[in-house]
Scaffold this active site. Structure first.
Site, PDB file in Angstrom:
ATOM      1  N   CYS A  60    -121.710  31.042  56.925  1.00  0.00           N
ATOM      2  CA  CYS A  60    -120.365  31.573  57.154  1.00  0.00           C
ATOM      3  C   CYS A  60    -120.397  32.895  57.911  1.00  0.00           C
ATOM      4  O   CYS A  60    -120.656  33.944  57.320  1.00  0.00           O
ATOM      5  CB  CYS A  60    -119.665  31.753  55.803  1.00  0.00           C
ATOM      6  SG  CYS A  60    -118.087  32.570  55.972  1.00  0.00           S
TER       7      CYS A  60
ATOM      8  N   CYS B 256    -117.846  35.495  56.708  1.00  0.00           N
ATOM      9  CA  CYS B 256    -118.187  36.202  55.470  1.00  0.00           C
ATOM     10  C   CYS B 256    -119.295  37.220  55.733  1.00  0.00           C
ATOM     11  O   CYS B 256    -119.271  38.315  55.174  1.00  0.00           O
ATOM     12  CB  CYS B 256    -118.703  35.246  54.400  1.00  0.00           C
ATOM     13  SG  CYS B 256    -117.831  33.703  54.307  1.00  0.00           S
ATOM     14  N   ASP B 257    -120.289  36.846  56.527  1.00  0.00           N
ATOM     15  CA  ASP B 257    -121.532  37.616  56.566  1.00  0.00           C
ATOM     16  C   ASP B 257    -121.817  38.317  57.889  1.00  0.00           C
ATOM     17  O   ASP B 257    -122.745  39.122  57.970  1.00  0.00           O
ATOM     18  CB  ASP B 257    -122.716  36.679  56.245  1.00  0.00           C
ATOM     19  CG  ASP B 257    -122.566  36.047  54.877  1.00  0.00           C
ATOM     20  OD1 ASP B 257    -121.934  36.676  54.013  1.00  0.00           O
ATOM     21  OD2 ASP B 257    -123.064  34.930  54.672  1.00  0.00           O
TER      22      ASP B 257
END
Ligand code: NAP
Length: 325
Positions: A152, A155-156
């Site tokens: 992701c 997200c990261d």
């Protein structure tokens, strides 16, 4: 434990659209939305792991995936949907068929392990559990998730500021992840096992014209290196088996998805790939009173808008079914 009219399992575009329609039809649906986790199997579904959504109608300037899903949820709650932040761990669908003599049974968060009664009884159920990221199945992969390996970018990505990274895959997801990651990374290497992309032309063109992106054609990840964190990967040439090193400190896997259907094994008809089978032009499954919508039953379109459309269909079909029973 009271018997509910309708329980909706899963809270992506399909489940939340079903909740909006069902609550406006005064069915007082219970939405079991899942629990936050590091994978795409989480409340809000895969759009929570996406950046800008440009093709959802009604947003001419685009909208961020998480914001879109927060809007869906707010709209469902406004009309009386009850959202439960839990994960369904067991279902027992009624076999009483059209007699509807027995309700369907649902357990959440592993409560069945203690021999407990079901947490919910439901006359009708809408399954909208979506799909999640497929991994490469290489040694070290799961251990390094969150330590350099990710599924992701949204997200990261931020954690990879000034890193050189790799994105694995040749579809739209890989292009989208790679483009997003150019905001942070010094260089993004796209690793694709063939010499032609599966991605749509517009996404492929954008990736190819981005100076920070380099394509590695006919390459597969062979080894994931690192103990505490990712230190590099070895690539294997799919044509001559030659091995080469790539010193990346981040690797994003974007090679597709598999449906979240293990919960329904042996109870709902599914394809060999695990996607649920519904009747043509309908969300009806093989069990009376159980409907399926969204990516869990769609291995072709897999779009937020088609998921939302089928969520609407499921709510209307569930409403008709409840009226008739
Ligand atoms: P996808 O289209 O199925 O592409 C998966 C890619 O991963 C393919 O290039 C495939 O290679 C590669 N792959 C699969 N297994 C692999 C393995 N074990 N090792 C190495 N490579 C592997 O999946 P997706 O990109 O997630 O897209 C899914 C759907 O969502 C598509 O319909 C897509 O258009 C849509 N989508 C749209 C957008 C957008 O419009 N913004 C964004 C994301 C997704 P091969 O090509 O060789 O099979």
């Amino acid at each position: 434990m009271s018997e509910q009219n309708l329980v909706i399992i899963g809270s992506g575009p399909a489940g939340l659209t079903a909740a909006i329609y069902a609550s406006r039809a005064t069915l007082n649906p219970i939405l079991i939305e899942g629990t936050p986790s590091s994978t795409s199997d989480q409340p809000g579904g895969q759009l929570m792991l996406t950046t800008e959504v440009e093709n959802y109608p009604g947003f001419p300037d685009g909208i961020m995936g998480p914001e879109l899903m927060a809007n869906f949820r707010q709209q469902a709650l406004r009309f009386g949907t009850t959202a439960i932040t839990s994960k369904v761990s067991k279902v027992e669908f009624s076999t009483s068929g059209n007699n509807n003599a027995e309700p369907h049974k649902i357990w959440i968060d592993g409560s069945e392990e203690n021999g407990a009664d079901p947490d919910y009884l439901a006359k009708a159920i809408i399954v909208s559990t979506g799909a999640q990221s497929i991994l490469l199945n290489l040694p070290n992969e799961s251990e390094l998730i969150g330590r350099g390996v990710s599924t992701c970018a949204t997200c990261d990505g931020f954690f990879f500021k000034d890193h050189e990274i790799a994105v694995v895959g040749g579809g739209d997801s890989a292009m989208e992840e790679a483009l997003f990651l150019t905001k942070f990374a010094t260089k993004v290497n796209i690793i694709h096992r063939r010499d032609a992309l599966r991605a749509s032309k517009i996404m492929a063109d954008r990736a190819m014209s981005n100076d920070k992106i380099t394509f590695h054609w006919n390459k597969e990840v062979d080894v994931i290196e690192g103990t505490d964190k990712l230190s590099g990967i070895k690539l294997r040439d799919t044509q001559n088996d030659e091995i080469s090193d790539l010193a990346v400190t981040g690797m994003f896997i974007a090679i597709g998805h598999s449906p979240n259907t293990s919960l329904f094994d042996g109870q709902l008809n599914m394809k060999e790939s695990g996607y649920l089978i519904t009747e043509p032009d309908s969300t009806k499954t093989n069990v009376s009173g159980v409907f399926a919508c969204g990516d869990v039953q769609d291995d072709f379109f897999r779009q937020a808008i088609t998921a939302a459309g089928s969520g609407c269909m499921a709510a209307i079909e569930a409403e008709h079914w409840l009226q008739a029973h």
